[in-house]
Structures are given as C-alpha cells and as structure tokens.
Design a protein around this motif. Sequence first.
Motif, PDB file in Angstrom:
ATOM      1  N   MET A   1      42.806  46.950  33.430  1.00 52.47           N
ATOM      2  CA  MET A   1      41.710  46.320  32.669  1.00 52.47           C
ATOM      3  C   MET A   1      40.412  47.084  32.876  1.00 52.47           C
ATOM      4  SD  MET A   1      40.624  42.387  32.668  1.00 52.47           S
ATOM      5  CE  MET A   1      39.674  42.359  34.150  1.00 52.47           C
ATOM      6  N   GLY A   2      40.281  47.628  34.045  1.00 51.23           N
ATOM      7  CA  GLY A   2      39.081  48.430  34.291  1.00 51.23           C
ATOM      8  C   GLY A   2      37.920  47.582  34.743  1.00 51.23           C
ATOM      9  N   LEU A   6      35.017  43.922  33.397  1.00 53.45           N
ATOM     10  CA  LEU A   6      34.631  42.779  34.225  1.00 53.45           C
ATOM     11  C   LEU A   6      33.206  42.322  33.930  1.00 53.45           C
ATOM     12  CD1 LEU A   6      35.801  43.175  37.911  1.00 53.45           C
ATOM     13  CD2 LEU A   6      36.520  41.504  36.238  1.00 53.45           C
ATOM     14  N   LYS A   9      33.526  39.906  31.259  1.00 56.50           N
ATOM     15  CA  LYS A   9      34.268  38.716  31.701  1.00 56.50           C
ATOM     16  C   LYS A   9      33.430  37.889  32.669  1.00 56.50           C
ATOM     17  CE  LYS A   9      38.592  39.819  30.175  1.00 56.50           C
ATOM     18  NZ  LYS A   9      39.590  38.944  29.579  1.00 56.50           N
ATOM     19  N   ASN A  10      32.620  38.562  33.478  1.00 56.19           N
ATOM     20  CA  ASN A  10      31.821  37.850  34.477  1.00 56.19           C
ATOM     21  C   ASN A  10      30.800  36.916  33.847  1.00 56.19           C
ATOM     22  OD1 ASN A  10      32.772  38.486  37.027  1.00 56.19           O
ATOM     23  ND2 ASN A  10      31.821  40.494  36.984  1.00 56.19           N
ATOM     24  N   ARG A  12      31.346  34.759  31.785  1.00 56.08           N
ATOM     25  CA  ARG A  12      31.951  33.433  31.661  1.00 56.08           C
ATOM     26  C   ARG A  12      31.633  32.564  32.871  1.00 56.08           C
ATOM     27  NH1 ARG A  12      38.247  34.276  30.887  1.00 56.08           N
ATOM     28  NH2 ARG A  12      38.238  35.968  29.388  1.00 56.08           N
ATOM     29  N   ARG A  13      31.239  33.201  33.964  1.00 54.32           N
ATOM     30  CA  ARG A  13      30.984  32.446  35.189  1.00 54.32           C
ATOM     31  C   ARG A  13      29.513  32.050  35.248  1.00 54.32           C
ATOM     32  NH1 ARG A  13      33.049  36.684  39.398  1.00 54.32           N
ATOM     33  NH2 ARG A  13      33.526  34.940  40.728  1.00 54.32           N
ATOM     34  N   GLU A 139      34.843  39.040  46.382  1.00 54.41           N
ATOM     35  CA  GLU A 139      35.407  39.736  45.232  1.00 54.41           C
ATOM     36  C   GLU A 139      35.036  41.229  45.231  1.00 54.41           C
ATOM     37  OE1 GLU A 139      34.359  37.645  41.683  1.00 54.41           O
ATOM     38  OE2 GLU A 139      34.097  39.551  40.648  1.00 54.41           O
ATOM     39  N   LEU A 143      37.447  44.492  45.370  1.00 50.50           N
ATOM     40  CA  LEU A 143      37.376  45.629  44.436  1.00 50.50           C
ATOM     41  C   LEU A 143      37.354  46.946  45.203  1.00 50.50           C
ATOM     42  CD1 LEU A 143      34.838  44.306  41.770  1.00 50.50           C
ATOM     43  CD2 LEU A 143      37.288  44.547  41.514  1.00 50.50           C
TER      44      LEU A 143
ATOM     45  N   LEU B 100      40.846  36.700  41.205  1.00 48.08           N
ATOM     46  CA  LEU B 100      39.591  36.342  40.550  1.00 48.08           C
ATOM     47  C   LEU B 100      39.837  35.086  39.707  1.00 48.08           C
ATOM     48  CD1 LEU B 100      38.006  39.748  39.533  1.00 48.08           C
ATOM     49  CD2 LEU B 100      38.169  38.630  41.734  1.00 48.08           C
ATOM     50  N   TYR B 102      38.454  33.485  37.321  1.00 47.45           N
ATOM     51  CA  TYR B 102      38.179  33.374  35.886  1.00 47.45           C
ATOM     52  C   TYR B 102      39.055  34.310  35.059  1.00 47.45           C
ATOM     53  CZ  TYR B 102      35.560  37.499  37.042  1.00 47.45           C
ATOM     54  OH  TYR B 102      35.215  38.737  37.516  1.00 47.45           O
ATOM     55  N   LEU B 103      39.976  34.998  35.731  1.00 47.35           N
ATOM     56  CA  LEU B 103      40.915  35.859  34.999  1.00 47.35           C
ATOM     57  C   LEU B 103      42.301  35.228  35.059  1.00 47.35           C
ATOM     58  CD1 LEU B 103      39.993  39.446  36.301  1.00 47.35           C
ATOM     59  CD2 LEU B 103      39.167  38.317  34.252  1.00 47.35           C
ATOM     60  N   GLU B 107      45.663  39.212  33.774  1.00 47.98           N
ATOM     61  CA  GLU B 107      44.432  40.027  33.886  1.00 47.98           C
ATOM     62  C   GLU B 107      44.172  40.411  35.337  1.00 47.98           C
ATOM     63  OE1 GLU B 107      41.638  38.487  30.217  1.00 47.98           O
ATOM     64  OE2 GLU B 107      41.893  37.176  31.941  1.00 47.98           O
ATOM     65  N   MET B 110      46.304  43.282  36.131  1.00 48.70           N
ATOM     66  CA  MET B 110      45.867  44.514  35.438  1.00 48.70           C
ATOM     67  C   MET B 110      44.569  45.092  35.996  1.00 48.70           C
ATOM     68  SD  MET B 110      46.736  43.493  31.536  1.00 48.70           S
ATOM     69  CE  MET B 110      46.096  44.993  30.812  1.00 48.70           C
ATOM     70  N   LEU B 111      43.862  44.283  36.794  1.00 49.21           N
ATOM     71  CA  LEU B 111      42.525  44.689  37.270  1.00 49.21           C
ATOM     72  C   LEU B 111      42.462  46.087  37.896  1.00 49.21           C
ATOM     73  CD1 LEU B 111      39.579  43.701  37.583  1.00 49.21           C
ATOM     74  CD2 LEU B 111      40.246  42.721  39.754  1.00 49.21           C
ATOM     75  N   MET B 113      44.393  48.592  37.506  1.00 51.32           N
ATOM     76  CA  MET B 113      45.122  49.634  36.768  1.00 51.32           C
ATOM     77  C   MET B 113      44.225  50.805  36.412  1.00 51.32           C
ATOM     78  SD  MET B 113      47.684  47.843  34.097  1.00 51.32           S
ATOM     79  CE  MET B 113      49.388  47.589  34.546  1.00 51.32           C
ATOM     80  N   ALA B 116      45.179  50.838  31.380  1.00 49.84           N
ATOM     81  CA  ALA B 116      45.699  49.500  31.079  1.00 49.84           C
ATOM     82  C   ALA B 116      47.116  49.558  30.498  1.00 49.84           C
ATOM     83  CB  ALA B 116      44.763  48.793  30.116  1.00 49.84           C
TER      84      ALA B 116
END
Lengths: 236, 215
Positions: A1-2, A6, A9-10, A12-13, A139, A143, B100, B102-103, B107, B110-111, B113, B116
């Motif tokens: 996903m890379g 994020l 996506k972040n 959303r929090r 988190e 990472l 995580l 919220y994933l 997902e 896949m984080l 990867m 993807a």
Amino acid sequence: MGIYALSWKNLRRNRLRNLSTVLRISLGVIILLILVSSGLGISSFIEKSGTSNGNILAGQKSNQTSGTDNQTNIVSSAVNYLNSFLGSTFTENQLINRLESFLVNVVYILDGIASIALLIGVLGIMNTMGFNLSGRKREIGLLKCMGFTKRQIFISCTLEAGLLGLIGSIIGVIVGTLGIWIISTFFQPGLFTILLPFWLFIGTITVTTMLSLVLGLYPAWFTSQINVEEALLCEY
Amino acid sequence: MNTEDILTFKDVSKVYKKGGVERVALNNLSFSLNSQTHTLIKGPSGAGKTSLIYLAGLIKKPSAGEILVNGISTQNLNEEGCSNLIKNEIGFIFRRSNLLPYLSILENVMLPMVSADKEKAKRLLEKVELDDWNRFPHELSIEAEQRVALARSLVNDPTLLLADEPTGELDEDETDNFIGLFDKMDDLTILMTSDQNSLNQFFQDYELEYGVLKL
C-alpha cells in the motif's frame, strides 16, 4: 500500500479534530476571498476611473460634456459641505486625490486582514498535527520496524498536513465563491463590484496548501525521530 | 561462518546506560542461525530477549561486536541500508499485533509491501487461515490479530522471521494454533523469544540467562 497512501487514510482518524481544523482553514479562506475580491473590485474601480481622466471622480466630471452635470454638482456640493464642516479649503482635485489614496489604503488594510485571517486558520494545523501524531507513537515504531526510513515517515506526516490544508482551502473556495455570488446577485453592491479572478482561486489553494505543509514540518520531523523501542512500549 | 547462516552474532554485547549506571543486557553473545531452522530463545523477564530481537532486527546497534544478516555485515550500514535490509530480509512480529485500527486486515497486510500486490496479500491471509479480508482489527480475536501480524511480516518474502514473545497474550490452545502455523513455513528461518516452556517441542531451544546464551 505504501506509506504515502497512509497520509490520506490517516485523515479518517481523529475526525472531529481534523474537521475542526479543516473548517477553521475554510473560514480563513472564505474571509480571504471576500476581502481580497472586494479589494480587487475597489482597485479596479480606481483604475478604471483613473485611466479615463486622471483620477476617480474626474472621470465622472467628464460626463459634464455629455450633458450629465448632475454628478459634477454632487462633487462640488460634497467639497463645499466638507470645507464648511471641517473649516478646510480643499479644491475638488485635492479632495479627489485624498479619496483615491484613502481607497488604496482601504484595499491594503483589507488584504492585510485577509492574510491574518488565513494565517490564523492555517496555524491550527500545527496544533492538530502535533496532537494527531503524538497519539501514534507505537504505530510509527512499527513502521520503522517494517523498514520505513525517518525520511519516509517525515514526508508522510508532512503530506497529511498538506492534505488538511488542501481540503480546507478547496471547501473554503467553493463556499466563499458561492457566498460572493449570492451577495453580488441579491444585494447588488452598487458603486464597487466584487472581482473574483481565476488566479485568486488557484493562488489561495496553493498558498494555503504550502503554508500547511510548512506548518506540518516540525510535528512531522519530531515524529520521525521517535525511538523505536520506546515507541513500541507505548500504550498508544 | 557457514554460507547457509542467515543470522550471525559475533561477540555481540549490548550495554544500556541510564543515570550513570550501566546495565549489561547481552554479554559477548556469539551464535549462528542456519537457514530454515526454527529457534526458540527462552529466558526470564529482563534476560535480554527483546534486546536480542531488536539487535537482530537492526532496530538497535550493538555496543560491541558484529551482526550479519544473510551474510551481510550490518556494522557500517547507514539508515537507508538498514531499511533496505529489513524490508528485504526480515519480518517482525511482537507480543501485540500492532495492527493499524483504521485499516482493514488486507490493508494492514499490504502496508509494508514494496510494490502493492493484493493477490499476494490474500494468499498470505489464506496461509494463516483468515479469509474475511475486509474485516477490521477490532472485529478479530487476539490470536486472529496475531495471525494477521504474521501474514504482514511475510509480505516481502523475508528469509528471517523475528518474533518477540508473540504468544505472550494467548492462552494454551491459541498458542498451539498459532505456533502450528510455523510448521507451514519450513523455508523460513525463525527466531522467537518466549518465557513459556511449553513451546520447546516446536523449536530448537536456547536459554538466555541475563545476557548469556546456553544450549
């Protein structure tokens, strides 16, 4: 996903916090648009009147030749009234020049207020990003364990701040434009028109997003320096 | 060093300094893990198990000695070099899944990867016996979360899997189920730490006693 996906996506929090930041930015953008577009309208009015006959009301004075000496009378009576009221000895031209420079100053003040409004709106980004990121230590540690570098984490967090600014500025531009359209359609501003050139939209969105990116730099840098071992022991 | 060695510690020491007091976590540790071996390092709390895992995973630098991952010396690697080695060679699982929230689980897998590949992520989830990919971590049991974390750690085809007390929060049955998954991973070198004696049967095991490794 890379890691860069994020950033999106972040968002959303911490929805309430992000929403309030976006709204603050939008409000700043709306105020900026209203004030700058009004200022542009005044500037354009000064320019138009000035180029036609040297200064603002002289343009109207020229209408005398076309038979409408009504406006000239208005100027003369305004000068007479001011002179009697203030005890001054302004000539028509002096009054016109002063009025012109007053209007130019009004435009500068409007632009200044607009910039401050935008800055106040965008400054919230630093606070929001600081709070958002301080709740993500574990988190970030994870990472790093996955092989993401400090630089990648830094860019991802900065992008998140930029996205907040971008969304806020786009909402602000849409709502602001709608508001200005409603004002100019239903309330007819009269002497001064409100000008909303396309470059103002692009400029506002670009400046707001860039400012957000810059303000996101420090929280992002701070986060990228987190010690992995301590981060993984964190409860949040 | 054998060419088949995936992880080698050469006289590795780790000393922590806090408030002027030194604490030795690992003392002149030397060992090698051969390819495709599953190794368990047991020891009481404070024995240095987590330090060992962090050193093997290049998260920490040793105070002395040298660590080689898949034959590559990590002594002079910069952050970028370490990051590449972690991405390509090492998978991590921890006591907590650290998913995580919220994933979705897909997902999450896949984080890490590099490029993807949804199908690969789905295959890995099937391998750990999970098939409802769109669920979120809060909908899973702790053991299922750990299985997602296991799938996530395998996503870049690592040669070495480091597991820091992954069964620490699981009950006996869950532990057996989870460790049973390792049997499907014969091609992987696994280094796991735990303080549970019941796991001995699955691994070649070592005892870590306050920084010193004993067979």
